[in-house]
Design an enzyme around this catalytic site. Structure first.
Site, PDB file in Angstrom:
ATOM      1  N   SER A  64       0.882  -1.204   0.011  1.00  0.00           N
ATOM      2  CA  SER A  64       0.011  -0.168  -0.171  1.00  0.00           C
ATOM      3  C   SER A  64       1.047   1.309  -0.028  1.00  0.00           C
ATOM      4  O   SER A  64       0.330   2.371  -0.216  1.00  0.00           O
ATOM      5  CB  SER A  64      -0.951   0.005   1.170  1.00  0.00           C
ATOM      6  OG  SER A  64      -1.994  -0.871   1.195  1.00  0.00           O
ATOM      7  N   LYS A  67       0.622   3.507  -2.912  1.00  0.00           N
ATOM      8  CA  LYS A  67      -0.728   4.142  -2.991  1.00  0.00           C
ATOM      9  C   LYS A  67      -0.342   5.631  -2.966  1.00  0.00           C
ATOM     10  O   LYS A  67      -1.136   6.549  -3.582  1.00  0.00           O
ATOM     11  CB  LYS A  67      -1.817   3.944  -2.050  1.00  0.00           C
ATOM     12  CG  LYS A  67      -2.387   2.558  -2.105  1.00  0.00           C
ATOM     13  CD  LYS A  67      -3.077   2.119  -0.894  1.00  0.00           C
ATOM     14  CE  LYS A  67      -3.555   0.706  -1.289  1.00  0.00           C
ATOM     15  NZ  LYS A  67      -4.403   0.391   0.076  1.00  0.00           N
ATOM     16  N   TYR A 191      -3.986  -2.440 -10.331  1.00  0.00           N
ATOM     17  CA  TYR A 191      -3.898  -2.168  -8.664  1.00  0.00           C
ATOM     18  C   TYR A 191      -2.887  -3.350  -8.128  1.00  0.00           C
ATOM     19  O   TYR A 191      -1.966  -2.933  -7.213  1.00  0.00           O
ATOM     20  CB  TYR A 191      -5.308  -2.358  -7.908  1.00  0.00           C
ATOM     21  CG  TYR A 191      -5.220  -2.271  -6.472  1.00  0.00           C
ATOM     22  CD1 TYR A 191      -4.746  -1.247  -5.872  1.00  0.00           C
ATOM     23  CD2 TYR A 191      -5.485  -3.490  -5.744  1.00  0.00           C
ATOM     24  CE1 TYR A 191      -4.712  -1.136  -4.203  1.00  0.00           C
ATOM     25  CE2 TYR A 191      -5.441  -3.473  -4.477  1.00  0.00           C
ATOM     26  CZ  TYR A 191      -4.937  -2.251  -3.712  1.00  0.00           C
ATOM     27  OH  TYR A 191      -5.027  -2.315  -2.428  1.00  0.00           O
ATOM     28  N   TYR A 243      -4.608   3.444   8.044  1.00  0.00           N
ATOM     29  CA  TYR A 243      -6.049   2.728   8.360  1.00  0.00           C
ATOM     30  C   TYR A 243      -6.687   3.159   9.627  1.00  0.00           C
ATOM     31  O   TYR A 243      -6.333   4.414   9.947  1.00  0.00           O
ATOM     32  CB  TYR A 243      -5.830   1.347   8.006  1.00  0.00           C
ATOM     33  CG  TYR A 243      -5.166   0.888   6.905  1.00  0.00           C
ATOM     34  CD1 TYR A 243      -5.713   1.278   5.728  1.00  0.00           C
ATOM     35  CD2 TYR A 243      -3.848  -0.053   6.687  1.00  0.00           C
ATOM     36  CE1 TYR A 243      -5.168   1.009   4.544  1.00  0.00           C
ATOM     37  CE2 TYR A 243      -3.405  -0.203   5.710  1.00  0.00           C
ATOM     38  CZ  TYR A 243      -3.844   0.378   4.441  1.00  0.00           C
ATOM     39  OH  TYR A 243      -3.327  -0.208   3.097  1.00  0.00           O
ATOM     40  N   VAL A 261       1.119  -3.778   3.999  1.00  0.00           N
ATOM     41  CA  VAL A 261       1.070  -4.922   4.447  1.00  0.00           C
ATOM     42  C   VAL A 261       2.319  -5.877   4.504  1.00  0.00           C
ATOM     43  O   VAL A 261       2.264  -6.921   4.908  1.00  0.00           O
ATOM     44  CB  VAL A 261      -0.161  -6.020   4.182  1.00  0.00           C
ATOM     45  CG1 VAL A 261      -1.485  -5.324   4.754  1.00  0.00           C
ATOM     46  CG2 VAL A 261      -0.442  -6.082   2.649  1.00  0.00           C
TER      47      VAL A 261
HETATM   48  N1  GLU Z   1      -2.246  -5.217  -2.145  1.00  0.00           N
HETATM   49  C1  GLU Z   1      -2.896  -5.083  -0.698  1.00  0.00           C
HETATM   50  C2  GLU Z   1      -4.289  -5.369  -0.727  1.00  0.00           C
HETATM   51  O1  GLU Z   1      -5.095  -5.134  -1.364  1.00  0.00           O
HETATM   52  C3  GLU Z   1      -2.676  -3.846  -0.020  1.00  0.00           C
HETATM   53  C4  GLU Z   1      -2.992  -3.683   1.429  1.00  0.00           C
HETATM   54  C5  GLU Z   1      -1.985  -2.966   2.293  1.00  0.00           C
HETATM   55  O2  GLU Z   1      -0.829  -2.913   1.908  1.00  0.00           O
HETATM   56  O3  GLU Z   1      -2.303  -2.474   3.246  1.00  0.00           O
HETATM   57  O4  GLU Z   1      -4.845  -6.047   0.138  1.00  0.00           O
END
Ligand code: GLU
Length: 309
Positions: A64, A67, A191, A243, A261
């Site tokens: 993430s 992003k 994505y 988050y 993650v």
């Molecule tokens: N590729 C992960 C997902 O879509 C990203 C989530 C993350 O890194 O927090 O679940």
């Protein structure tokens, strides 16, 4: 003045022996293979000099954290029109929550929860083939990192594609509201590949420098985004970058950060430094356990904070 090399080494040495290192993400099987013992720190100052400790040279899945770069790229394409399709409020929910989407009619709370990032991928994909869109994101990250060797791990992308049922649910749900414009499969392909970019802490810290330096890469002098945009992206990192753990991160660390993650966190200290930490064990909110502790100690010892010194 704190010696950043000594700081990186000390914080690493103090935390490396911790018995509780959290839990490696296993909902993406490929990520579950990574050893819980990994731990790296890289602190890049505004001259681009990097101070490192531990596994700072070992590549990991940035997940993430990508992003942040995708958002910067999408804003460059469509500007503020992006905010008609994605909100700017913290979600208070897990990264992959679907609950708010129903109440808010398919408009995700912010670009850093999965739903919001999938919309951002959809924006980047518009008018392109998935391969081109993925290439564009990768190019952006390479330029930001000043490193042409940054690449995508196809095994991680495949693993997510095969097990990304919740992301598929989010994308289909938003498509029903008209907030995904391309085919769900193609948008998710972009994505998943963006999340599968792999970098080491040194590359990641370097890639965050433009945000720490008002939008301008301090090494090349090239303006990557405007000063205002750098400030706004950083504000979103602070309020939404962890988050439902974002409030606690702001409270304990006090400068913007974005976690993934894969166990990485990119943090930016405006006017001072860009920091990348990596330890794959996660806390209950899905953020790196040791990584967060490391940033907390770095903040304490440097006095760095966006809330005054
Ligand atoms: N590729 C992960 C997902 O879509 C990203 C989530 C993350 O890194 O927090 O679940």
């Amino acid at each position: 003045m704190v010696d950043l090399q000594v700081l990186a080494r000390d914080v690493h040495a103090e935390l490396n022996g911790e018995a509780d290192r959290g839990k490696v993400a296993d909902y993406i099987p490929e990520l579950a293979k990574v050893s819980l013992n990994k731990f790296g720190i890289a602190i890049a100052n505004l001259d681009g000099v990097c101070f490192t400790a531990g596994d700072a040279d070992e590549a990991f899945s940035i997940q993430s954290i990508s992003k942040v770069f995708a958002l910067a790229l999408a804003l460059g394409k469509v500007g503020d029109a992006l905010w008609r399709r994605v909100g700017r409020e913290p979600s208070g929910s897990a990264f992959n929550s679907i609950i708010q989407l129903e109440h808010e009619k398919g408009i995700p709370r912010n670009p850093f929860i999965n739903a919001g990032a999938i919309v951002v991928s959809d924006i980047i994909l518009a008018g392109h083939r998935p391969r081109e869109a993925i290439g564009e994101i990768l190019r952006f990250v390479r330029v930001a990192a000043n490193d042409e060797t940054v690449s995508i791990d196809p095994a991680v992308a495949r693993s997510e594609q095969e097990h990304g049922f919740r992301n598929a649910a989010l994308a289909n749900y938003m498509r029903a509201f008209g907030n995904i414009r391309n085919s769900v499969e193609l948008t998710l392909g972009v994505y998943f590949h963006q999340c599968a970019i792999e970098m080491n802490c040194v590359q990641l810290a370097q890639a965050g420098l433009f945000l720490a330096n008002g939008g301008c890469d301090p090494r090349s002098g090239i303006s990557v985004v405007s000063r205002e945009r750098a400030r706004r992206i950083s504000a979103l990192m602070l309020t939404c970058g962890h988050y439902d753990g974002s409030g606690d991160f702001a409270f304990k660390v006090g400068f913007p950060g974005k976690s993934g993650v894969g166990g990485g966190i990119l943090a930016v200290v405006p006017g001072k430094a860009s920091i990348a930490v990596w330890s794959p064990g996660l806390n209950a909110q899905g953020n790196s356990l040791l990584g967060t502790k490391a940033l907390e100690r770095i903040a304490q010892r440097t006095g760095w904070s966006v809330f005054g010194t």
